[in-house]
Write an enzyme that holds these catalytic residues in place. Structure first.
Site, mmCIF file in Angstrom:
data_model
loop_
_atom_site.group_PDB
_atom_site.id
_atom_site.type_symbol
_atom_site.label_atom_id
_atom_site.label_comp_id
_atom_site.label_asym_id
_atom_site.label_seq_id
_atom_site.Cartn_x
_atom_site.Cartn_y
_atom_site.Cartn_z
ATOM 1 N N TYR A 102 -1.006 6.959 3.001
ATOM 2 C CA TYR A 102 -0.265 7.785 3.960
ATOM 3 C C TYR A 102 0.682 6.925 4.806
ATOM 4 C CZ TYR A 102 -3.725 11.376 2.832
ATOM 5 O OH TYR A 102 -4.523 12.274 2.164
ATOM 6 N N LYS B 3 -6.499 24.002 7.153
ATOM 7 C CA LYS B 3 -6.655 22.651 6.620
ATOM 8 C C LYS B 3 -5.703 22.413 5.450
ATOM 9 C CE LYS B 3 -10.057 19.157 5.469
ATOM 10 N NZ LYS B 3 -9.443 18.530 4.280
ATOM 11 N N GLU C 118 -17.834 17.443 4.468
ATOM 12 C CA GLU C 118 -16.916 18.124 3.561
ATOM 13 C C GLU C 118 -17.413 18.032 2.119
ATOM 14 O OE1 GLU C 118 -12.692 18.419 5.785
ATOM 15 O OE2 GLU C 118 -12.965 16.590 4.609
ATOM 16 N N ASN D 140 1.657 -1.635 -4.823
ATOM 17 C CA ASN D 140 0.458 -0.784 -4.833
ATOM 18 C C ASN D 140 -0.330 -1.042 -6.110
ATOM 19 O OD1 ASN D 140 -0.900 1.432 -3.279
ATOM 20 N ND2 ASN D 140 -0.755 2.480 -5.237
ATOM 21 N N LYS D 141 -1.638 -1.017 -5.989
ATOM 22 C CA LYS D 141 -2.509 -1.305 -7.126
ATOM 23 C C LYS D 141 -2.368 -0.266 -8.228
ATOM 24 C CE LYS D 141 -7.398 -2.148 -8.195
ATOM 25 N NZ LYS D 141 -8.775 -2.241 -7.613
ATOM 26 N N VAL E 222 -2.687 -7.058 -4.546
ATOM 27 C CA VAL E 222 -2.436 -8.158 -3.617
ATOM 28 C C VAL E 222 -3.689 -9.017 -3.515
ATOM 29 C CG1 VAL E 222 -1.797 -8.792 -1.255
ATOM 30 C CG2 VAL E 222 -0.832 -6.726 -2.302
ATOM 31 N N GLY F 150 0.804 -1.207 0.000
ATOM 32 C CA GLY F 150 0.000 0.000 0.000
ATOM 33 C C GLY F 150 0.839 1.260 0.000
ATOM 34 N N ALA G 13 -5.796 10.308 8.419
ATOM 35 C CA ALA G 13 -4.490 10.507 7.797
ATOM 36 C C ALA G 13 -3.448 10.837 8.854
ATOM 37 C CB ALA G 13 -4.572 11.631 6.757
#
Length: 395
Positions: A11, A371, A167, A35-36, A78, A8, A315
């Site tokens: 983060y 942010k 959000e 990672n995909k 995976v 993966g 995150a």
């Protein structure tokens, strides 16, 4: 030389990789990153892509620009983890490891609500976000060009008013204005609902601030319905129950933000330890009884000593987990993992937000800039200064 396999490039995975860079350069570890996708995307910004206010490329970083010499990047999915043979099986490869770090991220969770998985769109990844944005505009275009003028085509229902849902609703404030101008639609006809079974909104904030967020949305034509148990979904409706009374809300754009779980491979690999894709780790973020297997990010349910419940997946905690594991594998960390909660921010579009961060509570434009600063810092924590500067959106 230790053979480290990272699953993966979210983060947690990339922050682990950054923590291993010196050991990689010194020849102490060999790292394989699986990672995909060929890119990392900022999950915390998916709501902006989903609304159509920014493009996918604005929140994506090519992994080839992140990896350093000594790292073997495998773009593949995976499909199995064999902890007895110490093997990771992907669709095209078989990879052995000495140390395994699992950071495979989250998947949508619909809690068995009838029709939800088939009919509502989750904000789960880049492709899902693009689908929502595309569907939203297609429905507005359909309304503008059809003779029937069915109001459900310019109606949106968002199931879930947690951070992700709120959000996304905040982004819709701007997007609906833009679409109405583009297709000459009376904005007053647009119906947008935010639904949640919980009786309170954004309980992680003081009431003054959650009330501020609700007023912002309602002043911009978005209806928030709390205490609304969602009982089912069809291709153009949600059925809800409020105070024992059932009601059907119609909309052509249905979005689901009320539930996530860890990766399904966790349940398959650790059937006695994992639940809904998350595994309660040791205080060192390892699988109980397996000191060579770390679980981080959305797949980890970390319960600090003396507490009863795991921390929520964010995150912020993912970055801290990755930094800890990178240091531990490098031999620079021998103690237990300690999470430092630096607060929370909820954006309400690009120019407004509420914040409870770094010991202060505030709202408005300053909170929205905070942010973006936090997001830039997060990118720096998993890449480097140049990449963070290149991808920041503070200015």
């Amino acid at each position: 030389m230790k053979n480290v396999v990272l699953l993966g490039a979210g983060y947690a995975g990339l922050t682990t990789l950054k923590g291993l860079k010196k050991s990689i350069k010194a020849g102490k570890v060999k790292v394989t990153l699986v990672n995909k996708n060929a890119y990392h995307y900022d999950t915390v910004n998916l709501h902006e892509v989903s609304a159509g206010n920014i493009l996918s490329k604005d929140i994506c970083i090519d992994i080839k620009d992140i990896v350093v010499p000594g790292v073997d990047f495998v773009q593949d999915e995976v499909i199995k983890i064999d902890t007895e043979k110490k093997l990771v099986l992907t669709k095209k490869h078989e990879i052995d490891y000495d140390i395994l770090v699992i950071g495979l991220g989250f998947q949508p969770e619909t809690f068995g609500i009838e029709g939800m998985a088939e009919n509502a769109m989750p904000i789960s990844d880049i492709l899902a976000a693009e689908k929502i944005s595309r569907t939203l505009e297609e429905n507005f275009r359909k309304y503008a060009t059809s003779e029937e003028k069915d109001v459900k085509d310019i109606s949106v229902i968002v199931g879930g008013t947690g951070l992700a849902g709120m959000e996304f609703l905040g982004e819709l404030v701007h997007r609906k204005k833009e679409l109405c101008e583009k297709y000459s639609i009376d904005e007053k006809l647009v119906k947008i609902y935010g639904l949640d079974a919980a009786p309170t909104l954004l309980p992680m904030f003081a009431k003054e601030y959650s009330d501020y967020a609700r007023k912002f949305l309602e002043d911009n034509g978005i209806e928030i319905i709390l205490g609304a148990g969602i009982k089912g979904a069809t291709k153009d409706s949600f059925t809800i129950e409020v105070d024992g009374e059932r009601k059907e809300l119609k909309a052509s754009t249905l979005v689901w933000t009320a539930g996530v779980r860890g990766n399904k491979l966790m349940d398959e690999t650790f059937p006695e330890l994992a639940k809904r894709g998350r595994l309660v780790t040791t205080q060192q973020l390892t699988v109980p009884g397996m000191e060579d297997v770390y679980v981080i990010g959305d797949c980890a349910a970390f319960i600090e000593a003396g507490q009863e419940r795991p921390y929520p997946t964010t995150a912020q905690i993912s970055n801290q987990m990755g930094a800890y594991v990178g240091a531990r594998i490098s031999g620079k960390q021998n103690g237990d993992f300690k999470y430092i909660n630096r607060g929370v921010v909820c954006s309400l579009g690009s120019k407004d937000a509420i914040a409870d961060a770094m010991g202060r509570k505030y709202k408005g434009f300053l909170a929205s800039k905070t942010k973006k600063a936090i997001e830039a810092k997060a990118i720096f924590e998993l890449t480097d200064f140049v990449t963070a500067l290149k991808n920041q959106r503070i200015l």
